[in-house]
Write a protein that holds these residues in place. Structure first.
Motif, short mmCIF file in Angstrom:
data_model
loop_
_atom_site.label_atom_id
_atom_site.label_comp_id
_atom_site.label_asym_id
_atom_site.label_seq_id
_atom_site.Cartn_x
_atom_site.Cartn_y
_atom_site.Cartn_z
N ASP A 1 0.79 -1.30 0.02
CA ASP A 1 -0.19 -0.03 0.10
C ASP A 1 0.86 1.45 -0.23
N LYS B 1 1.96 0.26 -4.68
CA LYS B 1 0.62 0.23 -5.20
C LYS B 1 0.65 1.36 -6.30
N ASN B 2 1.01 2.66 -5.74
CA ASN B 2 0.92 3.62 -6.76
C ASN B 2 2.00 4.46 -7.20
N ARG C 1 -9.50 -4.25 -12.78
CA ARG C 1 -8.89 -3.07 -12.90
C ARG C 1 -9.18 -2.45 -14.07
N GLY D 1 -1.32 4.05 -14.88
CA GLY D 1 -0.34 4.58 -14.28
C GLY D 1 1.01 4.49 -15.23
N GLU E 1 1.56 -5.24 -11.18
CA GLU E 1 0.86 -5.34 -9.79
C GLU E 1 1.08 -6.59 -9.49
#
Length: 469
Positions: free
Chosen positions: A23, A27-28, A113, A152, A425
C-alpha cells in the motif's frame, strides 16, 4: 455472487507487513514497461475494440494454449469462421479449469482493474454478464491509450526490427503524448542465416533502408550501425536479442565474408558457420549498444515453432513455443569477457527461460560488475513461461541470494496486450508478500521504511535511473 471478492485489497498479501509494503511503497508507483510487444501504430491510432474478445483474445497465445489444453477446437482460438462471442464463451468455459494457472489470476485482475468487475468470477455461468459489462466499458471509451493511462504507465519500450521506419514513434513524440513510447532495436533477423532465402530477402530490405549495398560482412555491420544511429536519433535506449542460446566462436573477417556469400547464394550454412556468424554479429551489436550508452537485453532459451503443422498454418508467435534446454554458460562468459576486454560491455540484462539457469545468470553478473553503474549487469525478470508465481519467486530468490535485490530494475509485461499492465501489480504483490513474510518471521528487520525502500526501488525508481528515461 461470491462470498468474498477474489481480487481484493489483500490479494496475495498474507500479513500486515506485506499489506503495508504494498500500500505504501508499491501500489501507486508508476509503471516503466521497458520490454513489450505492443504495436506502436495501435498506440498512435488509439485503438478501439468492438468487444472484450478482441482485446482479450486477439493475439494472446497464452490464452490460446490454455484453451487448446482444455480440448477447445482451434477455430475458437484463431479461426475466422467463428464469432467473437463464441470465442469468448469458449474462453469462459476454460477459466474454471485454470485454477493455479497464472491466467486465472491475470484475467481476474484485468476484469477488476479495467472493467470494474470484481464481484463475480468468469465462468460459463457468468460469461454473458461479463461480456455485457465489459463491452459497456469499452463502448464508454476504454481505448489503447486509456488502458495505459489508467494503469499509471510512464514509459513503454516496443520491440522493433532495424528495418522499421519508426514513424509511429516519431508522430507520438511530435504530438507530445504524455506517455513515452520508445523503440527497442532487435537485430535477430540480421544474423538468422539458418534460412538462406528468408535471409536474402531480409538483407535486400536492410540494404534498401540503410542505403548500403550488403555483399560483405563489414557491409552488414555498417548497415546495422546506420540503423542503430537512426534508432538512437528517435530516442531508443535499449536493444533486445531473442536467441535460443548464446554463441561464441573465434573467426576471421574473410571467413565471415565467405559465409555471407554462401548464404546469399542460397546455400545452407553448416552448424559451425552459423555459430561463427552469429557470434560475430552479436559481439558487434553489443559494442554498438555500449558506444551509444544503451541497455542491452538478451532473452535466452526459447525453443520456437515446435509444431511444424501449425507453424505452416498460423506462422510464429501463435502458442507453439516452449522452454529450450541449452548449456550456454561458457559461451556467455566468453561473450561478455570479450566485450569487457574491448571496453565495450555496457549495461546488460540477461533473461533466462529455463528455471535451471536462474543461478547461472545470477552468478554470472558478479563477474563483470563495475563502478560505472549500480547493478550494471542484471538478471531479467521472470518472463514468458516464468512470469507466474513460482517463476517470479525463484528468480527473486536467486537474485537476492547471489546478487543485489535492491538494485533490480523490476518487471516487464513482455506482452502484445494493452490489458497486461496488472502483471506489474501481480509482481509487486508477490515481492511484498515475500518481504512481508520474512519480516514477520524475523528474517528481515521489523523496519518498514528500510524494506519499503527496496520495494519502491524495484517497482519503479531503479528502472527510471538505469535506463536514463
Amino acid at each position: 455472487m461470491i462470498m468474498k471478492k477474489f481480487i481484493n485489497d489483500s490479494f496475495l498479501l498474507k500479513n500486515k507487513y506485506s499489506q503495508e509494503l504494498f500500500d505504501k511503497y508499491a501500489k501507486n508507483a508508476p509503471i516503466i514497461d521497458f520490454h513489450c510487444h505492443l504495436d506502436p501504430n495501435e498506440i498512435l491510432m488509439d485503438k478501439k475494440w468492438d468487444n472484450v474478445a478482441q482485446v482479450w483474445l486477439g493475439g494472446d497465445h497464452y490464452k490460446w494454449r490454455a484453451m487448446r489444453s482444455n480440448g477447445i477446437d482451434e477455430k475458437f482460438c484463431t479461426g475466422k469462421d467463428t464469432t467473437d462471442k463464441e470465442k469468448f464463451d469458449k474462453f469462459a468455459e476454460t477459466m474454471p479449469r485454470l485454477l493455479r494457472n497464472p491466467i486465472y489470476h491475470w484475467t481476474h485482475l484485468e476484469m477488476a482493474r479495467f472493467f470494474g468487475i470484481d464481484d463475480i468470477l468468469l465462468s460459463p455461468k457468468t460469461a454473458d454478464e461479463v461480456w455485457e459489462r465489459a463491452n459497456a466499458v469499452l463502448q464508454g471509451g476504454l481505448t489503447a491509450r486509456e488502458c495505459m493511462k489508467r494503469s499509471g504507465v510512464e514509459a513503454v519500450c516496443t520491440t522493433d526490427d532495424p528495418i522499421s521506419d519508426l514513424s509511429a514513434h516519431k508522430k507520438l513524440k511530435e504530438e507530445n503524448f504524455e506517455i513515452k513510447v520508445l523503440p527497442t532495436f532487435r537485430p535477430d533477423k540480421a544474423h538468422a542465416i539458418d534460412n538462406p532465402q528468408a535471409y536474402k530477402d531480409y538483407i535486400a530490405t536492410l540494404s534498401q533502408v540503410s542505403g548500403i549495398e550488403i555483399s560483405k560482412y563489414q557491409d552488414l555491420i555498417n548497415a546495422l550501425q546506420q540503423r542503430h544511429d537512426y534508432f538512437d536519433s528517435v530516442g531508443c535506449k535499449l536493444s533486445d536479442n531473442g536467441i535460443d542460446t548464446v554463441f561464441f566462436a573465434q573467426t576471421t573477417e574473410s571467413e565471415l565474408d565467405a559465409i555471407l556469400a554462401k548464404v546469399l547464394s542460397g546455400n545452407v550454412p553448416t552448424v559451425d558457420e552459423v555459430e561463427k556468424f552469429k557470434s560475430a554479429v552479436l559481439l558487434e551489436c553489443g559494442a554498438m549498444d555500449a558506444r551509444s550508452g544503451w541497455t542491452r537485453q538478451m532473452h535466452i532459451g526459447a525453443l520456437r515453432n515446435n509444431n511444424s503443422k501449425m507453424f505452416k498454418l498460423l506462422g510464429p508467435d501463435t502458442g507453439f513455443d516452449s522452454i529450450g534446454e541449452f548449456n550456454f554458460a561458457t559461451a556467455l562468459s566468453k561473450h561478455l569477457d570479450m566485450l569487457d576486454q574491448r571496453g565495450e560491455l555496457g549495461r546488460t540484462i540477461l533473461y533466462n527461460l529455463h528455471p535451471k539457469d536462474n543461478e547461472v545468470l545470477a552468478t554470472m553478473l558478479g563477474n563483470f560488475q563495475d563502478a560505472t553503474c549500480e547493478g550494471k549487469l542484471q538478471i531479467g525478470s521472470g518472463w514468458w513461461f516464468l512470469d507466474q508465481s513460482n517463476g517470479i519467486k525463484n528468480q527473486l530468490e536467486a537474485l537476492s541470494q547471489l546478487s543485489v535485490l535492491a538494485n533490480f530494475v523490476g518487471m516487464v509485461t513482455d506482452s502484445r496486450s494493452f490489458l497486461s499492465y496488472p502483471r506489474h501489480e501481480y509482481f509487486r504483490r508477490i515481492l511484498c508478500q515475500i518481504l512481508g513474510n520474512e519480516i514477520e518471521g524475523g528474517e528481515l528487520p521489523d523496519d518498514i521504511e528500510l524494506v519499503g525502500d527496496v520495494v519502491v526501488r524495484v517497482s519503479y525508481q531503479n528502472a527510471k535511473k538505469y535506463f536514463k528515461f
